[in-house]
Design a protein around this motif. Structure first.
Motif, PDB file in Angstrom:
ATOM      1  N   LYS A 119      -6.713  12.023   1.532  1.00 52.59           N
ATOM      2  CA  LYS A 119      -5.418  11.466   1.131  1.00 52.59           C
ATOM      3  C   LYS A 119      -4.458  12.560   0.677  1.00 52.59           C
ATOM      4  N   ASP A 175       4.045   6.253   0.671  1.00 49.98           N
ATOM      5  CA  ASP A 175       3.797   5.690   1.994  1.00 49.98           C
ATOM      6  C   ASP A 175       3.822   4.156   1.908  1.00 49.98           C
ATOM      7  N   ASN A 199       1.910   2.021   2.949  1.00 53.91           N
ATOM      8  CA  ASN A 199       0.599   1.454   2.614  1.00 53.91           C
ATOM      9  C   ASN A 199      -0.037   2.150   1.406  1.00 53.91           C
ATOM     10  N   GLY A 200       0.759   2.967   0.716  1.00 50.88           N
ATOM     11  CA  GLY A 200       0.226   3.716  -0.422  1.00 50.88           C
ATOM     12  C   GLY A 200       0.266   2.914  -1.708  1.00 50.88           C
ATOM     13  N   TYR A 234       3.303  10.194   0.453  1.00 48.11           N
ATOM     14  CA  TYR A 234       2.069  10.228  -0.332  1.00 48.11           C
ATOM     15  C   TYR A 234       1.279   8.930  -0.202  1.00 48.11           C
ATOM     16  N   ASP A 235      -0.021   9.087  -0.009  1.00 50.43           N
ATOM     17  CA  ASP A 235      -0.917   7.925  -0.003  1.00 50.43           C
ATOM     18  C   ASP A 235      -1.151   7.412  -1.415  1.00 50.43           C
TER      19      ASP A 235
END
Length: 368
Positions: free
Chosen positions: A187, A313, A315-316, A286-287
């Protein structure tokens, strides 16, 4: 009755922030300690330059799950990076231009005059020693140690934001990450308002592919964050005391390769966003964003929310640790959650509430 109770607590906490021998501050364990300046004094220290924040985006409420982000969320993310959607913000933190700090080639020099605490957990420099050395050397530039000492406070709005201290919520979030077995491997992670950088170091040791560290003050990055990351890289390589030059060169090369995963930044959040978003042709978001005790001042909420919106992100997730309330400054977890809820961009979820001592909360933020 309630007003008298709060007033008494604040005074007591301020009285605990007193200088002791050799220029070292005796600081309490909570960020309630305050801002001793008046609003007029703070305004004088702020830059007269105005900065813009995007308009709030009204989104239809969507349930959180594994489904793809809604079109509204995509529009919100696009709008966050569009200069045509900016408007002045009435309350904003003082501007401090962001910059990136290079990792020195000589790792030993980074750890000069540093005392490493090797207690259980992550090795880190003794911050009291750092303060003492900086006071004696009378370092030019960002003289935040001297100002912190003279003002009897470790929070000076727009000047020093508390990075020379490890706040207790950091340890709460570290413990949660270990207990919940948070996955860092592969990540891209941001330690926002990093201070000592322990959250980012935890991700570093957990196999994150890239870790960025950000703090308001450049002195904090140079004197505390960078040395801590180097210490956690080199100490693992010490092992057996082997003196062969080839082995030493090999170890140094390995440490350098590991540190290539890390980047270090200082400056105010909106300026930091501009820097990282313009530093690469295609910026990979960033995740995971880790942040602790960064919501003590309500004036900073707009910039912080915007940072999450622009850099996380789709989906983060954000893992945030905070006290329930910060006396003398006005912020706290409930006020921040209300701020987030009104903007209708992020979903917040309580992960843990720590009742021991001052009440503390751990929350997760994800896009709706």
């Amino acid at each position: 009755m309630t007003f008298q109770f709060n007033f008494t607590i604040e005074n007591n906490l301020e009285n605990e922030l007193t200088p002791v021998g050799h220029g070292v501050l005796a600081l309490d364990s909570s960020k309630e300690s305050s801002v001793s300046e008046s609003k007029k004094d703070r305004d004088k220290k702020c830059s007269t330059e105005q900065f813009d924040l995007p308009q709030d985006h009204v989104l239809e409420h969507k349930p959180v799950g594994n489904a793809a982000p809604s079109q509204d969320t995509e529009n919100s993310l696009s709008a966050a990076n569009s200069s045509s959607n900016l408007e002045p913000c009435e309350k904003h933190p003082c501007m401090r231009v962001a910059k990136e700090h290079a990792v020195p080639e000589d790792f030993k020099k980074v750890l000069e005059n540093k005392v490493i605490e090797r207690l259980p957990g992550l090795p880190h420099v003794n911050v009291s020693v750092v303060k003492t050395v900086l006071l004696r050397e009378n370092c030019p530039g960002e003289n935040i140690v001297s100002q912190s000492c003279s003002s009897h406070s470790d929070l000076i709005t727009g000047v020093y934001e508390g990075g020379l201290k490890i706040w207790e919520c950091t340890f709460d979030l570290l413990a949660y990450c270990k207990k919940a077995q948070v996955k860092f491997a592969g990540k891209k992670v941001l330690d926002l308002g990093c201070g000592a950088g322990l959250l980012g170091i935890s991700a570093f040791k957990g196999g994150a592919k890239e870790i960025h560290f950000q703090d308001y003050n450049s002195m904090v990055i140079d004197e505390v964050t960078l040395p801590n990351v180097v210490a956690n890289s080199t100490l693992e390589e010490e092992g057996n005391d082997v003196s062969e030059p080839d082995v030493k060169r090999c170890r140094k090369s390995k440490v350098a390769q590991e540190l290539c995963k890390c980047r270090f930044f200082s400056g105010e959040w909106s300026e930091f966003c501009k820097l990282v978003l313009s530093s690469e042709e295609f910026f990979e978001k960033y995740d995971l964003i880790l942040t602790s005790e960064t919501i003590y001042n309500p004036d900073y909420y707009g910039s912080l929310h915007q940072t999450f919106l622009r850099l996380l992100d789709k989906n983060g997730r954000v893992l945030l640790a905070s006290k329930a309330h910060y006396f003398g400054v006005g912020g706290g977890i409930h006020l921040f959650q209300k701020f987030v809820e009104e903007r209708n961009v992020f979903e917040t979820r309580t992960l843990e509430i720590i009742e021991e001592g001052l009440k503390r909360h751990l929350i997760e933020m994800t896009f709706k």
